[in-house]
Design a protein around this motif. Structure first.
Motif, PDB file in Angstrom:
ATOM      1  N   GLY A  96     -29.300  -1.917  -6.524  1.00 15.87           N
ATOM      2  CA  GLY A  96     -29.603  -1.379  -5.247  1.00 15.87           C
ATOM      3  C   GLY A  96     -28.617  -1.387  -4.040  1.00 15.87           C
ATOM      4  O   GLY A  96     -28.664  -1.035  -3.053  1.00 15.87           O
ATOM      5  N   THR A  97     -27.468  -2.430  -4.470  1.00 15.80           N
ATOM      6  CA  THR A  97     -26.483  -2.500  -3.358  1.00 15.80           C
ATOM      7  C   THR A  97     -25.523  -1.588  -3.298  1.00 15.80           C
ATOM      8  O   THR A  97     -25.467  -0.652  -4.226  1.00 15.80           O
ATOM      9  CB  THR A  97     -25.961  -3.878  -3.542  1.00 15.80           C
ATOM     10  OG1 THR A  97     -25.239  -3.996  -4.691  1.00 15.80           O
ATOM     11  CG2 THR A  97     -26.708  -5.204  -3.528  1.00 15.80           C
ATOM     12  N   ILE A  98     -24.633  -1.524  -2.192  1.00 17.40           N
ATOM     13  CA  ILE A  98     -23.461  -0.699  -1.997  1.00 17.40           C
ATOM     14  C   ILE A  98     -22.482  -1.614  -2.268  1.00 17.40           C
ATOM     15  O   ILE A  98     -22.375  -2.522  -1.597  1.00 17.40           O
ATOM     16  CB  ILE A  98     -23.519   0.188  -0.932  1.00 17.40           C
ATOM     17  CG1 ILE A  98     -24.808   1.146  -0.569  1.00 17.40           C
ATOM     18  CG2 ILE A  98     -22.420   1.084  -0.711  1.00 17.40           C
ATOM     19  CD1 ILE A  98     -25.014   1.602   0.554  1.00 17.40           C
ATOM     20  N   ASP A  99     -21.202  -1.190  -3.150  1.00 13.94           N
ATOM     21  CA  ASP A  99     -20.163  -1.917  -3.006  1.00 13.94           C
ATOM     22  C   ASP A  99     -19.386  -2.153  -1.680  1.00 13.94           C
ATOM     23  O   ASP A  99     -19.020  -0.989  -1.053  1.00 13.94           O
ATOM     24  CB  ASP A  99     -19.226  -1.428  -4.177  1.00 13.94           C
ATOM     25  CG  ASP A  99     -18.047  -2.230  -4.320  1.00 13.94           C
ATOM     26  OD1 ASP A  99     -17.577  -3.002  -3.443  1.00 13.94           O
ATOM     27  OD2 ASP A  99     -17.577  -2.189  -5.501  1.00 13.94           O
ATOM     28  N   LEU A 100     -19.213  -3.237  -0.998  1.00 13.92           N
ATOM     29  CA  LEU A 100     -18.901  -3.242   0.093  1.00 13.92           C
ATOM     30  C   LEU A 100     -17.374  -2.917   0.261  1.00 13.92           C
ATOM     31  O   LEU A 100     -16.662  -2.608   1.284  1.00 13.92           O
ATOM     32  CB  LEU A 100     -19.110  -4.743   0.536  1.00 13.92           C
ATOM     33  CG  LEU A 100     -20.600  -5.120   0.880  1.00 13.92           C
ATOM     34  CD1 LEU A 100     -20.644  -6.704   1.498  1.00 13.92           C
ATOM     35  CD2 LEU A 100     -21.346  -4.073   1.623  1.00 13.92           C
ATOM     36  N   ASP A 101     -16.515  -3.052  -0.913  1.00 12.11           N
ATOM     37  CA  ASP A 101     -15.289  -2.741  -1.085  1.00 12.11           C
ATOM     38  C   ASP A 101     -15.273  -0.980  -0.634  1.00 12.11           C
ATOM     39  O   ASP A 101     -14.241  -0.575  -0.003  1.00 12.11           O
ATOM     40  CB  ASP A 101     -14.502  -3.082  -2.042  1.00 12.11           C
ATOM     41  CG  ASP A 101     -14.260  -4.658  -2.299  1.00 12.11           C
ATOM     42  OD1 ASP A 101     -14.100  -5.115  -1.014  1.00 12.11           O
ATOM     43  OD2 ASP A 101     -14.193  -4.923  -3.333  1.00 12.11           O
TER      44      ASP A 101
END
Length: 385
Positions: free
Chosen positions: A144-149
């Motif tokens: 569910g996260t988005i890759d912060l990079d």
């Protein structure tokens, strides 16, 4: 004969679900057996204590700012979330729309969100069509996260050719990814990156309460690092309608003004606000029962040989060969679930009205449907026989 206006096209949810035109049916099937409705955690009916709270609610005119029940709800939720203020809105969609409209002060500014996010996928592009905001979508990870990079890469230089990113939206729990819980550590990192890049951070917390129960923390722990947050009162908590948008006092003042422009100013809204107040004070802790029922359902479906997304909270997703047909077959057996992609994926959501015995009935109904053929695959027990 008098002219009869043509019926509107079926909504996407009805078409994707595989239901016939007349979706709204009685709550029983042949023989009086109760329907087990697991299409969503929004299908619940207010309980008797909630109805009593609604009936006895003190009300005023909320547009004039003098409805005491609305004020009590807003103050209570703001305190639970550790925010300065909050505003009662009709839905989570309106809350997210207001967040986009207030955080992005100029048309053509940009919101970064997940490609599978509710804001992008299920809110009809309102941030763009109504607020003039560009949605820049990034892939959601399986958790569910988005890759912060990737978020960092998505922020464009301050140049007249580019839309300027102003806001990052993350979703907790994440609906389309299977009710996944975003941990505090990830939210803190997202917040730190937003501060570095000059972005605001908004949490679409429609099912934040489920994340709170899953992690065993307080609501404030999950949103302390965010600038603003939307929480729903009907998803999981059993209220008939409404969400709350919370954040800094000046932000909420501007959101309240924009709410009026969108037609969201309500008069004697204390009747429904009282239901929301009852919900946040009485129905959060019991969500652990929904989580347990979802895990039982997931295990039961896996035992039939189906591919099942692990159930972190109250949502269960699984795949079959012909999901719309399976949904229609289960409907006839008094079990309501959804197909979410029109092809293979089914969804069931544990809720206030679903018991452990109901879960056994759903598993049995799925097994019967698979055994009858046409939905695939055949149950593991049948294949082994």
């Amino acid at each position: 004969p008098p002219h009869v206006a043509p019926r509107p096209a079926l909504c996407l949810a009805a078409m994707v679900a595989g239901y016939p035109d007349a979706v709204a049916e009685a709550a029983t099937v042949g023989g009086g057996e109760r329907v087990v409705d697991m299409r969503s955690d929004t299908v619940t009916q207010p309980t008797e204590p909630m109805r009593q709270a609604m009936a006895s609610a003190a009300v005023g005119d909320d547009v004039f700012g003098d409805d005491p029940s609305v004020q009590a709800l807003e103050a209570r939720v703001a305190a639970m979330l550790g925010k300065e203020a909050a505003v009662f809105v009709t839905s989570g969609t309106m809350g997210n729309l207001l967040a986009c409209g207030v955080h992005c002060s100029g048309r053509g500014e940009e919101v970064i969100c997940g490609k599978e996010s509710h804001t992008f996928f299920y809110e009809q592009g309102g941030a763009s069509s109504l607020m003039g905001v560009v949605l820049n979508t990034l892939p959601n990870q399986p958790d569910g996260t988005i890759d912060l990079d990737e978020v960092r890469k998505a922020v464009k230089p301050n140049d007249q050719h580019f839309a300027q990113a102003k806001l990052l939206i993350i979703e907790n729990t994440h609906n389309k990814m299977g009710g996944k819980v975003l941990p505090v550590e990830y939210i803190d990192k997202a917040s730190a990156l937003c501060k570095e890049l000059g972005l605001a951070l908004h949490i679409d917390g429609a099912r934040l309460w489920n994340a709170v129960v899953s992690l065993g923390c307080e609501p404030v722990d999950l949103v302390r690092a965010a600038d603003t947050v939307t929480v729903c009162l009907s998803k999981g908590l059993g209220a008939p309608v409404g969400s709350v948008l919370a954040g800094p006092a000046d932000f909420v003042r501007r959101a309240r003004r924009l709410r009026k422009a969108l037609g969201g100013g309500m008069r004697q809204a204390g009747i429904i606000a009282a239901a929301g107040l009852y919900a946040v004070e009485n129905n959060v802790a019991r969500l652990k029962e929904d989580h347990a029922n979802a895990q039982r359902l997931a295990q039961g479906l896996a035992d039939l040989g189906l591919h099942v997304v692990p159930a972190d909270t109250n949502m269960v997703f699984w795949d079959v060969d012909n999901a719309p047909q399976l949904v229609a077959t289960l409907q006839k057996a008094g079990v309501r679930v959804l197909c979410t992609d029109g092809k293979r994926r089914c969804r069931a959501v544990a809720n206030l009205h679903v018991s452990s015995a109901d879960i056994d009935r759903v598993i049995a109904a799925v097994e019967t449907a698979l055994t009858s053929g046409g939905h695939g695959p055949a149950p593991k027990r049948l294949r082994a026989a």
